[in-house]
Design an enzyme around this catalytic site. Sequence first.
Site, short mmCIF file in Angstrom:
data_model
loop_
_atom_site.label_atom_id
_atom_site.label_comp_id
_atom_site.label_asym_id
_atom_site.label_seq_id
_atom_site.Cartn_x
_atom_site.Cartn_y
_atom_site.Cartn_z
CE LYS A 1 -2.66 -2.84 3.13
NZ LYS A 1 -1.77 -3.97 2.92
CG HIS B 1 -5.46 -3.51 9.20
ND1 HIS B 1 -4.93 -2.78 8.18
CD2 HIS B 1 -5.61 -4.78 8.72
CE1 HIS B 1 -4.77 -3.54 7.11
NE2 HIS B 1 -5.17 -4.76 7.41
CE LYS C 1 -1.35 -4.29 7.68
NZ LYS C 1 -1.93 -5.48 8.07
CG ASP D 1 4.78 15.85 -8.34
OD1 ASP D 1 4.37 15.29 -9.37
OD2 ASP D 1 4.29 16.89 -7.89
CG ASP E 1 16.35 -0.01 22.45
OD1 ASP E 1 15.59 -0.71 23.16
OD2 ASP E 1 17.55 -0.31 22.24
#
Length: 489
Positions: free
Chosen positions: A230, A407, A409, A235, A414
């Site tokens: 996704k 959903h 991810k 540009d 650290d």
Amino acid sequence: MREYIDPVIVFLEQWGWIPMIFIYLGVIITILIENRNPTKTISWVLVIVFLPFVGLILYYLFGQKFSKVKKMKRINHEQSLRLKKEFQRLEPLMLWSIRNIHSKIGDLSRVYAYLKNEKLSTPTLNNEVTLLNNGEEKFPVFLASLEAAKHSIHLEYYIFDIDTIGTQVLELLEAKAAEGVKVRLIVDSFGSPKLVRYFRNKKDSLIEFQAFLPVTFTSLANSNYRNHRKIAIIDGFNAFIGGINISDRYINPNSHKLYWRDTSVQIKGNAASMFQISFWNSWNQTEGEPFQLDEGYIKETAIVSEDLSAVAIASSDPGSLGPFNMEALLISIGEANESIRLCTPYYIPTDELATALKSAAAAGVKVELMVPLEGDSWIVQHASLSFLKPLLERGVQVYRYKRGFLHAKTAIIDGKIAYVGTVNLDFRSFYINYEVAAVISNKAFCKSMEDQFELDKQDCELVTLKEWKKRKPWKRGIDSLCRLLAPLL
């Protein structure tokens, strides 16, 4: 006619098991000689043996290593050769960048060296990064960026629905294409079937559209390999990446009446070139008319941040030499000294990932994992639950998000390095799908990520080992049964 058919039926009833045994043995031997991961090999053998006929069909559709993978590997090799000279030219600059990153985050910088050495990405410093939580934050910025495009718009999405936001994006893309902006759009044919049909019937579109790995009757066996990426590049210097597809479902509130918690990031700067190359690689695997990156699609920007803003990308696909996204994450987990914070909708880990998390927790690193309380797949949800107890036993803190569907991810290590992308913590993302993630080291950005993690914890229930052991035996049994399919999910 009946006199002819009856003996055949009688023969099949008495002796039909013989050819079936040979078919089963042939399939099982094929699986064994492919030298797969042993866990996956055993899983497929169990499916074939205990699900007669159905198991064979599932293996045909989702289990075989088809010639398509060989083609993917060949394409990857050819693309690498085309980029080899550019990586050689940039070698001194990349080494300088890595030394600069190391001076700020220490050995966590090793992941950037890894991505350079595998020729996946050049580490870049001149970037601006903005965290965008959920569709209601992403889409206004995204639409404004599309509206401002002057040269090119490249979109690559797993799901592109023709709903309110999808229609709005399509109309804007057509308008920009009419202005002379080069607009190219790739969608996964399995994830976006309605859009594929839309462009099949729309002959006057100015958008250059391609369906990735089209699913047809003759290609059903290859339908297991999906483009889950996704990304958007506008540009050549303005990029978007994350878990948010183009669909109303990702905007809260929505007609689905389900709160959708997701994460995206906008990246402006030299790192956008890496996303452009990733898109170019995908486009070259479709039937789209080829284009050259030096035709204005790569832009070097003069953005200079007061704080270090290092960005690289980790990408992988079925033709990759290795599970690059998993390996990149494992490098950072191995270098963690203080904290590891992970968000994933699907936790079906490889042995390597599970061992890394348990070892880190046992060594004193604060490891936190956030997963949905309710998943969107019954089998995947129960398979995921079977992996939680070993984590709890080693001191990993597990949170189950209950406000809606988680959903996102993401990973934050650290508080110094963050991963945002399309990669779930499961076998499919690591080995089967086309995936991509941004690896970001920016103090303010990582702080925003950690603040959001803490905010999300308020909508979670903390799982304790004591309470987890009290789960009913039949529920644990279902988890264990579903776990047998884990390597196949």
